[in-house]
Design a protein around this motif. Structure first.
Motif, mmCIF file in Angstrom:
data_model
loop_
_atom_site.group_PDB
_atom_site.id
_atom_site.type_symbol
_atom_site.label_atom_id
_atom_site.label_comp_id
_atom_site.label_asym_id
_atom_site.label_seq_id
_atom_site.Cartn_x
_atom_site.Cartn_y
_atom_site.Cartn_z
ATOM 1 N N GLN A 178 69.499 -22.150 24.423
ATOM 2 C CA GLN A 178 68.318 -22.201 23.762
ATOM 3 C C GLN A 178 67.986 -20.923 23.048
ATOM 4 O O GLN A 178 67.343 -21.041 22.190
ATOM 5 C CB GLN A 178 67.257 -22.622 24.914
ATOM 6 N N LEU A 179 68.641 -19.898 23.761
ATOM 7 C CA LEU A 179 68.080 -18.441 23.216
ATOM 8 C C LEU A 179 69.037 -18.080 22.123
ATOM 9 O O LEU A 179 68.805 -17.312 21.260
ATOM 10 C CB LEU A 179 68.288 -17.284 24.183
ATOM 11 N N GLY A 180 70.218 -18.797 21.885
ATOM 12 C CA GLY A 180 71.112 -18.408 20.841
ATOM 13 C C GLY A 180 71.904 -17.285 21.316
ATOM 14 O O GLY A 180 72.154 -16.246 20.514
ATOM 15 N N ALA A 181 72.041 -16.867 22.737
ATOM 16 C CA ALA A 181 72.221 -15.631 23.136
ATOM 17 C C ALA A 181 73.874 -15.700 23.694
ATOM 18 O O ALA A 181 74.276 -16.907 24.125
ATOM 19 C CB ALA A 181 71.510 -15.207 24.361
ATOM 20 N N GLN A 182 74.485 -14.579 23.399
ATOM 21 C CA GLN A 182 76.044 -14.708 23.655
ATOM 22 C C GLN A 182 75.794 -14.199 25.097
ATOM 23 O O GLN A 182 75.336 -13.003 25.789
ATOM 24 C CB GLN A 182 76.782 -13.452 22.976
ATOM 25 N N PRO A 183 76.628 -14.973 26.180
ATOM 26 C CA PRO A 183 76.498 -14.629 27.619
ATOM 27 C C PRO A 183 76.913 -13.437 27.689
ATOM 28 O O PRO A 183 76.436 -12.847 28.785
ATOM 29 C CB PRO A 183 77.515 -15.731 28.113
ATOM 30 N N GLY A 184 77.849 -12.732 27.205
ATOM 31 C CA GLY A 184 78.473 -11.446 27.543
ATOM 32 C C GLY A 184 77.405 -10.362 27.125
ATOM 33 O O GLY A 184 77.526 -9.034 27.790
ATOM 34 N N GLN A 185 76.383 -10.760 26.257
ATOM 35 C CA GLN A 185 75.415 -9.602 26.049
ATOM 36 C C GLN A 185 74.124 -9.900 26.486
ATOM 37 O O GLN A 185 72.971 -9.614 25.829
ATOM 38 C CB GLN A 185 75.262 -9.909 24.360
#
Length: 239
Positions: A178-185
């Motif tokens: 939903q955030l468009g976030a990279q898990p590692g970041q």
């Protein structure tokens, strides 16, 4: 000892991480407890309230014709057990939102919290919240604090309704999506080891908060790095 973190997104638990547990279990619970019955009765035409009441009856095994007093008794028992039941959190959130709007409630944070959040945000980090408390309650709590209105600091709010249970990997995968976030970041801060396990399983960085006097101060955080305050976190903001 400091912990170094490189992240673009910072996702935060609230109870025991940003605020003392007493802020919820004493201040907020004591505010909501005597108001649950009247709120249900006075908002009987609100679809959100109707659905929450139906969920309480279903989860508690009450009959469809159970009265408000029976529903409230269940809600009080869940509060006593600190059960993270969605319909309870929904009703509490509605009541708390009104309390904050009226100026009857104010959120107080640990001393290190607001300076750290403002610093991270000013350096380009994106902040979000994942709490068992409803999104409505989260937004309301950040609107009336001893440090002013903090709502503008946050780009996202998640609870057990729009994300899922806090100890499950899938919830963190849903949030990242939903955030468009990279898990590692992405880094998650919480005082509950099992929640950190869920975040780590989704590929997130996970840091424990072991705050003195809090329920999880002496918990076993396993392999997760642990700090006692945000003063011990060195955040490198990833572009």
């Amino acid at each position: 000892m400091s912990v170094q973190v490189a992240a673009r997104w910072v996702v935060l638990d609230i109870e025991g991480t940003l605020t003392a547990t007493s802020q919820v279990h004493v201040v907020l619970y004591d505010y909501a407890r005597p108001r649950l019955g009247s709120w249900i009765r006075e908002h009987g035409d609100d679809p959100v309230v109707v659905e929450a009441v139906e969920q309480v009856k279903a989860e508690a095994g009450l009959g469809a014709d159970a009265d408000t007093d029976a529903v409230v008794a269940v809600l009080h028992s869940w509060m006593d057990a600190d059960r993270k039941a969605t319909p309870l959190k929904t009703l509490q959130g509605l009541i708390w939102s009104q309390g904050y709007a009226r100026g009857e409630l104010t959120t107080d944070y640990f001393a290190d919290v607001v300076p750290a959040l403002r610093d991270w945000r000013s350096r380009g980090a994106r902040l979000a919240v994942f709490s068992s408390g409803s999104v409505a309650a989260q937004v309301a709590s950040f609107s009336h604090t001893t440090s002013g209105d903090l709502r503008e600091l946050f780009a996202g709010h998640f609870d057990t309704v729009n994300a899922g249970p806090k100890k499950q990997r899938a919830s963190y995968e849903a949030i990242a999506g939903q955030l468009g976030a990279q898990p590692g970041q992405t880094v998650f801060f919480s005082d509950v080891p099992a929640e950190l396990d869920g975040a780590a399983a989704a590929g997130w960085q996970a840091v424990g908060l072991a705050r003195a006097g809090e329920p999880f101060a002496d918990a076993d955080f396993g392999s997760h790095p642990v700090v006692s305050s945000f003063d011990e976190v060195e955040l490198e903001v990833v572009a």
